[in-house]
Design an enzyme around this catalytic site. Structure first.
Site, PDB file in Angstrom:
ATOM      1  CE  LYS A  14      45.646  59.015  -8.572  1.00 57.90           C
ATOM      2  NZ  LYS A  14      46.617  59.712  -9.379  1.00 57.90           N
TER       3      LYS A  14
ATOM      4  CB  ILE B 293      53.985  40.908   2.396  1.00 58.66           C
ATOM      5  CG1 ILE B 293      53.564  40.052   3.597  1.00 58.66           C
ATOM      6  CG2 ILE B 293      54.704  40.077   1.343  1.00 58.66           C
ATOM      7  CD1 ILE B 293      52.521  39.011   3.292  1.00 58.66           C
ATOM      8  N   GLY B 294      54.844  43.749   1.135  1.00 57.84           N
ATOM      9  CA  GLY B 294      55.449  44.559   0.078  1.00 57.84           C
ATOM     10  C   GLY B 294      56.661  45.327   0.597  1.00 57.84           C
TER      11      GLY B 294
ATOM     12  CE1 TYR C 287      48.521  41.639  -7.785  1.00 56.49           C
ATOM     13  CE2 TYR C 287      48.912  39.397  -7.058  1.00 56.49           C
ATOM     14  CZ  TYR C 287      48.042  40.409  -7.405  1.00 56.49           C
ATOM     15  OH  TYR C 287      46.689  40.196  -7.359  1.00 56.49           O
ATOM     16  CB  VAL C 288      51.392  41.522  -1.795  1.00 53.30           C
ATOM     17  CG1 VAL C 288      50.918  40.766  -0.565  1.00 53.30           C
ATOM     18  CG2 VAL C 288      52.823  42.022  -1.614  1.00 53.30           C
TER      19      VAL C 288
ATOM     20  CE1 TYR D 211      56.739  50.273  -5.010  1.00 54.51           C
ATOM     21  CE2 TYR D 211      55.179  51.319  -6.496  1.00 54.51           C
ATOM     22  CZ  TYR D 211      55.862  50.198  -6.072  1.00 54.51           C
ATOM     23  OH  TYR D 211      55.653  48.985  -6.695  1.00 54.51           O
TER      24      TYR D 211
ATOM     25  CD  GLU E   7      50.950  46.554 -12.996  1.00 53.04           C
ATOM     26  OE1 GLU E   7      51.585  46.087 -13.971  1.00 53.04           O
ATOM     27  OE2 GLU E   7      51.491  47.164 -12.051  1.00 53.04           O
TER      28      GLU E   7
ATOM     29  N   GLY F 113      48.226  44.323   3.405  1.00 55.51           N
ATOM     30  CA  GLY F 113      48.061  45.016   4.675  1.00 55.51           C
ATOM     31  C   GLY F 113      48.920  44.445   5.783  1.00 55.51           C
ATOM     32  CD  GLN F 114      48.776  39.556   6.529  1.00 59.09           C
ATOM     33  OE1 GLN F 114      49.577  38.736   6.950  1.00 59.09           O
ATOM     34  NE2 GLN F 114      47.653  39.211   5.924  1.00 59.09           N
TER      35      GLN F 114
END
Length: 152
Positions: free
Chosen positions: A127, A98-99, A88-89, A133, A27, A95-96
């Protein structure tokens, strides 16, 4: 891979701090990042009540992702809200979903604490985050502007 979502414990302080630092790089605020593993340990686990709460996604002994949040005890709806400060992942685990698992665990936490909503901010340049979200069903709040007053 066997991902488990759970509340962070004091023993996770160093690993959570590492992900916080990675997020600061991502970030673009690493130059002002002032958190240490000791701060994570003291503020999140030794203080009562803690300054923040944390959920982690664990893969065996590795922390693959983290979600930091705190409660806003008073809102106009006379119910608390949760403010998600960091999600944060680790790059190797993206892509799994987890988020999504971390967000769903936060939703459960909010429901168990009678919260009226979950709030957070996302950088407009992120983006991928915005799409993530929105895919979960969150919507941008355009009724309010975010302000900050930086002090020395």
């Amino acid at each position: 891979m066997n991902i488990t979502i759970r509340k962070a414990e004091e023993k996770d302080s160093e690993k959570v701090w590492h992900l916080m630092k990675e997020l600061a790089v991502f970030e673009k605020y690493i130059d002002s990042f002032a958190i240490t593993p000791e701060i994570v340990r003291n503020s999140g686990f030794k203080k009562n009540p803690p300054d923040f709460y944390c959920l982690v996604a664990e893969d065996n002994d590795k922390i693959a992702g983290m979600l930091v949040y705190y409660f806003l005890p008073y809102t106009a709806q006379n119910r608390p809200a949760i403010y998600m400060k960091e999600l944060y992942v680790d790059e190797n685990y993206r892509g799994q979903k987890i988020g999504e698992q971390l967000m769903n665990a936060l939703k459960t936490e909010a429901e168990q604490n009678n919260c009226s909503q979950i709030k957070w901010t996302v950088a407009p340049w992120n983006k991928v985050g915005v799409k993530f979200y929105e895919r979960l069903g969150a919507r941008e709040n355009t009724e309010w502007l975010n302000y900050e007053w930086n002090l020395k």
